[in-house]
Design a protein around this motif. Structure first.
Motif, PDB file in Angstrom:
ATOM      1  N   ALA A 297     -30.701  48.665  28.214  1.00 46.15           N
ATOM      2  CA  ALA A 297     -29.919  49.304  29.444  1.00 46.15           C
ATOM      3  C   ALA A 297     -29.744  50.877  29.373  1.00 46.15           C
ATOM      4  N   PRO A 298     -30.888  51.653  29.699  1.00 50.88           N
ATOM      5  CA  PRO A 298     -31.133  53.051  29.782  1.00 50.88           C
ATOM      6  C   PRO A 298     -30.222  53.980  29.928  1.00 50.88           C
ATOM      7  N   HIS A 299     -29.190  53.366  31.186  1.00 49.41           N
ATOM      8  CA  HIS A 299     -28.213  54.265  31.650  1.00 49.41           C
ATOM      9  C   HIS A 299     -26.884  53.787  31.472  1.00 49.41           C
ATOM     10  N   ASP A 300     -26.706  52.946  30.548  1.00 51.09           N
ATOM     11  CA  ASP A 300     -25.400  52.178  30.371  1.00 51.09           C
ATOM     12  C   ASP A 300     -25.312  52.062  28.791  1.00 51.09           C
ATOM     13  N   THR A 301     -25.987  52.806  27.817  1.00 49.62           N
ATOM     14  CA  THR A 301     -25.642  52.556  26.605  1.00 49.62           C
ATOM     15  C   THR A 301     -24.674  53.572  25.704  1.00 49.62           C
TER      16      THR A 301
END
Length: 480
Positions: A297-301
């Motif tokens: 999850a590149p944008h939600d870590t």
């Protein structure tokens, strides 16, 4: 004082603050204002806030100048009640209009209608915890007018003749026939993005500045301004320091956030018998776990600080003595106050100084939720818009001074809390793993604590718990 005059005093801005610095007036003498309209920007020791008016009417007097420090409870503004003075009657004919020096303006009528359309999208900020209830529908209604009028310049030029008062659209003066009329929403948008309304040519009727005009100005790059900071007072020529014999180059008043930080730190050092423990921690596993999550999850870590914050809240549940407050009562007795919950503060450096916003009920949040709230609070703190509650309700502070490139710090506890955990930078260091020397990602944790509320065993237990969670994050999160 006349019964037609209403005096609004500087309100209690929360958290026991007794004074505020007047930064900027948003209205001028003679302006028509409405209930809940922002009238001034003030800076407290906690944040920058807009003060709304509880009264509608005409501004009669401003009690203070920009840069002046005002005490809570002192007069801020005097407002004449609407309708206190007899208003000139609307001319019934063109001849009457000429004789009174007032002319109807269809262009201003169009501006007023455009204003109403523009304002339907919202209104300006209201001071948190203050103002009239009910939102827009509760107290922001505007008297209906069939037409607006402007002062005839020939009449205004007559020295002896009385000058007709300028009409207003929702509290914004019209200084002339074709001046811009700006809704609170547009003014707020311009302030939030640092856009000067004086430099904008309105595209609406009668030069009305619309939202699209401000948006266009925002998208147009301008020369960067110097960051806000303490303003030095001019130094007189020949000003010599008596102790060193050197010429004084600057004198900077200590006020606002810097004044509050200085007082808080001095009180902490004076009253708290502070002790410190620290430990080096192998954070390799935590970094690897986050890297793996980022692939999925590149944008939600969550960031590393959010994971550490999660470990801290879990540790405070096991060692609640560090999530308390030491109080000395008026009769001289002492007590340790415990809390049913954790408000996790974190140090944030801003242009106005160091502030500590806090994530309320942080013990109930996941790492992802903590990350979102930390980012939000950091943003509002740097914009100077954090509320007094957000800046003054912490029960424990997490300080990530590693972002400044340092390994450790003898931190000063954020009074009246009793402990602070500091996190240093994460760097490559030699580390023994299973009897073998390896290069690992290592950081230093430092815990400063009030020795009155607990002994070293409790402090060391908490610090070791957080360190173990960082070294084995998967197992720790599974148990939380």
């Amino acid at each position: 004082m006349s019964s037609d005059m209403q005096v609004f005093r500087l309100p209690d801005l929360g958290e026991g603050l007794t004074e505020a610095e007047l930064v900027n007036w948003l209205v001028a003498v003679g302006d028509e204002i409405k209930v809940d309209q922002p009238i001034a920007e003030v800076e407290t020791a906690k944040s920058m806030v807009e003060v709304p008016s509880p009264y509608a009417g005409t501004v009669a007097e401003l009690h203070g100048e920009a840069g002046q420090t005002l005490d809570v409870g002192k007069p801020l503004i005097s407002i004449a009640r609407s309708g206190a003075a007899p208003a000139p009657e609307t001319p019934s004919s063109a001849e009457d209009a000429v004789s009174t020096g007032i002319v109807a303006s269809p262009e201003v009528d169009a501006a007023a209608e455009a204003y109403r359309t523009e304002e339907k999208a919202g209104s300006g900020n209201v001071l948190i915890g203050y103002g009239t209830p009910g939102g827009v529908a509760g107290g922001r209604t505007r008297p209906r007018k069939t037409s607006l009028a402007v002062v005839d310049r020939e009449t205004e030029a007559r020295a002896e003749a009385p000058v007709a008062s300028e009409p207003a659209v929702a509290g914004t003066r019209i200084p002339g026939k074709l001046s811009a009329v700006i809704s609170p929403l547009v003014r707020k948008m311009a302030r939030d993005h640092g856009v000067s309304l004086e430099t904008i040519q309105g595209s609406g009727a009668s030069g009305l500045i619309m939202r699209r005009d401000v948006e266009a100005a925002i998208s147009t790059p301008e020369a960067p301004e110097a960051p806000a900071g303490p303003v030095s007072v001019p130094v007189a020529e020949g000003d010599l320091d008596s102790r060193t014999g050197l010429a004084v180059s600057a004198r900077t008043p200590v006020r606002g956030v810097r004044k509050a930080v200085a007082a808080n730190m001095a009180k902490s050092r004076t009253e708290i018998p502070e002790a410190t423990v620290w430990v080096d921690v192998d954070a390799t596993a935590l970094l690897e776990m986050r890297a793996e999550l980022k692939k999925r999850a590149p944008h939600d870590t969550p960031g590393l600080l959010a994971f550490i914050a999660r470990f801290v809240t879990a540790g405070l549940k096991r060692y609640p003595a560090l999530n308390t407050r030491f109080e000395i009562r008026e009769d001289g007795s002492q007590e340790i106050v415990g809390f049913d919950g954790i408000n996790l503060g974190f140090a944030a450096q801003t242009d106005r100084g160091l502030v500590v916003p806090s994530v309320r009920n942080a013990h109930q949040l996941s790492a992802r939720e903590l990350d979102a709230e930390i980012r939000r609070l950091t943003s509002v703190a740097r914009e100077g818009k954090a509320t007094p509650t957000e800046l003054g309700s912490g029960t424990f502070t997490l300080n990530n001074y590693g972002v400044f490139g340092v390994d450790g710090s003898a931190a000063i506890i954020n009074y009246p809390e009793v402990a602070m955990l500091g996190v240093g930078r994460i760097i490559d260091r030699p580390w023994v793993v299973n009897g073998e020397l390896a290069v690992r990602k290592v950081t230093e944790l430092t815990l400063a604590f009030d020795h009155r509320v607990c002994d070293g065993e409790t402090a060391a237990g908490f610090l070791r718990y957080v360190a173990d969670a960082i070294e084995n994050p998967g197992g720790a999160l599974a148990d939380m």
